[in-house]
Motif scaffolding. Structure first.
Motif, PDB file in Angstrom:
ATOM      1  N   ASP A   1      21.808   1.133  -3.585  1.00  0.00           N
ATOM      2  CA  ASP A   1      21.751  -0.063  -2.863  1.00  0.00           C
ATOM      3  C   ASP A   1      20.805  -1.263  -3.785  1.00  0.00           C
ATOM      4  O   ASP A   1      20.291  -2.183  -3.040  1.00  0.00           O
ATOM      5  CB  ASP A   1      21.107   0.023  -1.149  1.00  0.00           C
ATOM      6  CG  ASP A   1      22.064   0.994  -0.467  1.00  0.00           C
ATOM      7  OD1 ASP A   1      23.252   0.597  -0.644  1.00  0.00           O
ATOM      8  OD2 ASP A   1      21.472   1.895   0.267  1.00  0.00           O
ATOM      9  N   LYS A   2      20.341  -0.698  -4.696  1.00  0.00           N
ATOM     10  CA  LYS A   2      19.551  -1.683  -5.481  1.00  0.00           C
ATOM     11  C   LYS A   2      20.259  -2.267  -6.945  1.00  0.00           C
ATOM     12  O   LYS A   2      20.884  -1.357  -7.594  1.00  0.00           O
ATOM     13  CB  LYS A   2      18.234  -1.161  -5.777  1.00  0.00           C
ATOM     14  CG  LYS A   2      17.322  -1.934  -6.403  1.00  0.00           C
ATOM     15  CD  LYS A   2      15.818  -1.097  -6.469  1.00  0.00           C
ATOM     16  CE  LYS A   2      14.893  -1.757  -7.050  1.00  0.00           C
ATOM     17  NZ  LYS A   2      13.586  -0.768  -7.279  1.00  0.00           N
ATOM     18  N   LEU A   3      20.164  -3.420  -7.066  1.00  0.00           N
ATOM     19  CA  LEU A   3      20.539  -4.086  -8.419  1.00  0.00           C
ATOM     20  C   LEU A   3      19.220  -4.539  -9.301  1.00  0.00           C
ATOM     21  O   LEU A   3      18.469  -5.103  -8.603  1.00  0.00           O
ATOM     22  CB  LEU A   3      21.614  -5.212  -7.909  1.00  0.00           C
ATOM     23  CG  LEU A   3      23.124  -4.807  -7.684  1.00  0.00           C
ATOM     24  CD1 LEU A   3      23.583  -6.056  -7.132  1.00  0.00           C
ATOM     25  CD2 LEU A   3      23.661  -4.274  -8.427  1.00  0.00           C
TER      26      LEU A   3
ATOM     27  N   TYR B   1      17.504  -6.769  -6.821  1.00  0.00           N
ATOM     28  CA  TYR B   1      17.773  -7.156  -5.308  1.00  0.00           C
ATOM     29  C   TYR B   1      18.280  -5.992  -4.564  1.00  0.00           C
ATOM     30  O   TYR B   1      18.907  -5.052  -5.128  1.00  0.00           O
ATOM     31  CB  TYR B   1      18.999  -8.342  -5.562  1.00  0.00           C
ATOM     32  CG  TYR B   1      19.525  -8.827  -4.303  1.00  0.00           C
ATOM     33  CD1 TYR B   1      18.848  -9.660  -3.612  1.00  0.00           C
ATOM     34  CD2 TYR B   1      20.787  -7.953  -3.701  1.00  0.00           C
ATOM     35  CE1 TYR B   1      19.475 -10.017  -2.320  1.00  0.00           C
ATOM     36  CE2 TYR B   1      21.496  -8.749  -2.560  1.00  0.00           C
ATOM     37  CZ  TYR B   1      20.643  -9.682  -1.855  1.00  0.00           C
ATOM     38  OH  TYR B   1      21.061 -10.037  -0.535  1.00  0.00           O
ATOM     39  N   ASP B   2      17.505  -5.926  -3.425  1.00  0.00           N
ATOM     40  CA  ASP B   2      18.079  -4.744  -2.534  1.00  0.00           C
ATOM     41  C   ASP B   2      19.104  -5.307  -1.458  1.00  0.00           C
ATOM     42  O   ASP B   2      19.239  -6.006  -0.901  1.00  0.00           O
ATOM     43  CB  ASP B   2      16.759  -4.551  -1.586  1.00  0.00           C
ATOM     44  CG  ASP B   2      16.989  -3.342  -0.829  1.00  0.00           C
ATOM     45  OD1 ASP B   2      16.118  -2.332  -1.007  1.00  0.00           O
ATOM     46  OD2 ASP B   2      18.113  -3.027  -0.082  1.00  0.00           O
ATOM     47  N   LEU B   3      20.337  -4.562  -1.913  1.00  0.00           N
ATOM     48  CA  LEU B   3      21.439  -4.611  -1.047  1.00  0.00           C
ATOM     49  C   LEU B   3      21.409  -4.605   0.477  1.00  0.00           C
ATOM     50  O   LEU B   3      22.230  -5.203   1.025  1.00  0.00           O
ATOM     51  CB  LEU B   3      22.661  -3.899  -1.552  1.00  0.00           C
ATOM     52  CG  LEU B   3      22.859  -4.357  -3.147  1.00  0.00           C
ATOM     53  CD1 LEU B   3      24.050  -3.254  -3.623  1.00  0.00           C
ATOM     54  CD2 LEU B   3      23.746  -5.636  -3.274  1.00  0.00           C
ATOM     55  N   THR B   4      20.700  -3.680   1.022  1.00  0.00           N
ATOM     56  CA  THR B   4      20.373  -3.465   2.262  1.00  0.00           C
ATOM     57  C   THR B   4      19.559  -4.468   3.098  1.00  0.00           C
ATOM     58  O   THR B   4      19.745  -5.012   3.954  1.00  0.00           O
ATOM     59  CB  THR B   4      19.675  -2.143   2.489  1.00  0.00           C
ATOM     60  OG1 THR B   4      20.805  -1.085   1.677  1.00  0.00           O
ATOM     61  CG2 THR B   4      19.898  -1.751   3.884  1.00  0.00           C
ATOM     62  N   SER B   5      18.363  -4.879   2.558  1.00  0.00           N
ATOM     63  CA  SER B   5      17.370  -5.726   3.140  1.00  0.00           C
ATOM     64  C   SER B   5      17.588  -7.195   2.581  1.00  0.00           C
ATOM     65  O   SER B   5      17.015  -7.873   3.329  1.00  0.00           O
ATOM     66  CB  SER B   5      15.869  -5.210   2.751  1.00  0.00           C
ATOM     67  OG  SER B   5      15.822  -5.347   1.360  1.00  0.00           O
ATOM     68  N   GLY B   6      18.194  -7.243   1.430  1.00  0.00           N
ATOM     69  CA  GLY B   6      18.220  -8.633   0.922  1.00  0.00           C
ATOM     70  C   GLY B   6      16.989  -9.288   0.338  1.00  0.00           C
ATOM     71  O   GLY B   6      17.081 -10.242  -0.211  1.00  0.00           O
ATOM     72  N   GLU B   7      16.095  -8.218   0.013  1.00  0.00           N
ATOM     73  CA  GLU B   7      14.726  -8.581  -0.559  1.00  0.00           C
ATOM     74  C   GLU B   7      14.968  -8.772  -2.030  1.00  0.00           C
ATOM     75  O   GLU B   7      15.445  -7.831  -2.604  1.00  0.00           O
ATOM     76  CB  GLU B   7      13.584  -7.506  -0.554  1.00  0.00           C
ATOM     77  CG  GLU B   7      12.492  -7.919  -0.970  1.00  0.00           C
ATOM     78  CD  GLU B   7      11.435  -6.633  -0.568  1.00  0.00           C
ATOM     79  OE1 GLU B   7      10.330  -6.752  -1.129  1.00  0.00           O
ATOM     80  OE2 GLU B   7      11.806  -5.911  -0.268  1.00  0.00           O
TER      81      GLU B   7
END
Length: 339
Positions: free
Chosen positions: A141-143, A170-176
């Motif tokens: 979940d991380k780019l 960029y964390d695909l789950t949290s949008g952080e």
């Protein structure tokens, strides 16, 4: 000349003029609509699927090996794909979209294309230019991506380019979103994410101690390992004593080795020939893997253990002619797999 002959001659000249005007419209297309064929962007999934970026009448698209000739993604002619990356399970392709004609106001967007459902979504938009991205091998979940904060002309020789690079996540789950480095490097490229620890591998200039233009000119392109949570502890993992620039690379940590691109020679016309080499940082041994006398680049390891790489058969000419090859880890059994 009588009136009848003059009329015939005028008619023929008129037809010829119309034909040349029509041909002019046909062949005088804008350059961005003339682009055709493979680009230098490709990736190999865990299942051995090959994804490539190709142009069709100037439209950039993502094509899959073994599928039909239609792209799974295709952009308007004004946009281009900056980079692509398969997820670790091979089900998703992440890719970056930006303007084909980059300028100071260009932004970027990161898309995810889900192969099983053929759905596409934009997960991140940025006001800056994102040039490369990769999934975190330890967290699906991380780019991780490279972002240039300015598009300007730092060199009168090369013109305006993306500069002031740093590493972001960029964390695909949290949008952080996370900015990991504050380097503002002139250039960063060939991003790779470590499969074992919180670090990335990047090619950039070894110019940290440069105090003058002469120092900068004398520095070399090296491969750095950068801990994401302690970027000041970065280290050079390519041969630090080598007096050659290193460009694309592939790190093979289980072999204490990297495969990299460097100049291997010069053609009779004076054009540099780029080859692939391996370097073992434990034994300090360097081996030349290819001797194609072309432009070999972009080494990627497939599930079959083979090294897939790009070759430009028309390097330094008006239009490139890309092919994708594969070889064994020791450089043997080189074969063409896509053209």
């Amino acid at each position: 000349m009588n009136k009848k002959a003059f009329g015939i001659l005028a008619g023929v000249l008129g037809i010829i003029t119309v034909v040349f005007i029509a041909l002019g419209f046909m062949f005088n297309k804008p350059d961005n609509k003339k682009q055709e064929g493979l680009t230098e962007l490709f990736d190999v999934s865990v299942d051995g699927l090959l994804a490539v970026v190709k142009y069709d009448k100037g439209k950039a698209g993502i094509y899959l090996s073994g599928a039909n000739a239609e792209p799974v993604v295709q952009l308007p002619v004004e946009q281009t794909i900056m980079d692509i990356s398969f997820s670790e399970d091979g089900h998703v392709i992440a890719y970056v979209v930006s303007d084909k004609e980059l300028n100071a106001s260009s932004g970027s967007s990161i898309h995810l294309f889900e192969l099983r459902t053929a759905t596409d979504q934009v997960v991140l938009s940025a006001d800056s230019i994102i040039t490369e991205l990769a999934f975190d091998k330890k967290n699906p979940d991380k780019l991780i991506y490279l972002q240039a904060d300015v598009f300007t002309n730092y060199s009168p020789i090369t013109g305006a380019r993306p500069h002031d690079f740093d590493v972001h996540g960029y964390d695909l789950t949290s949008g952080e979103q996370t900015r990991y480095t504050e380097m503002q490097k002139y250039s960063m490229q060939s991003l790779q994410v470590s499969a074992t620890d919180e670090s990335v591998y990047i090619q950039m200039n070894d110019d940290e101690d440069a105090k003058s233009a002469d120092d900068l000119f004398a520095s070399y392109q090296r491969i750095f390992k950068i801990p994401l949570h302690a970027p000041n502890e970065k280290e050079i993992i390519s041969n630090p004593a080598s007096e050659e620039d290193i460009y694309d690379f592939l790190v093979l940590p289980d072999r204490d080795e990297m495969i990299y691109q460097a100049v291997g020679g010069t053609s009779s016309s004076g054009t540099f020939e780029y080859e692939l080499f391996s370097y073992n940082w434990e034994s300090d041994e360097t081996v030349q893997l290819t001797n194609l006398k072309e432009y070999a680049a972009k080494p990627v390891q497939g599930k079959d253990g083979k090294i897939y790489f790009l070759v430009d058969l028309k390097f330094a000419k008006r239009n490139p002619e890309y092919r994708i090859y594969k070889m064994d880890l020791d450089g043997k059994n080189i074969v063409e797999v896509l053209k």
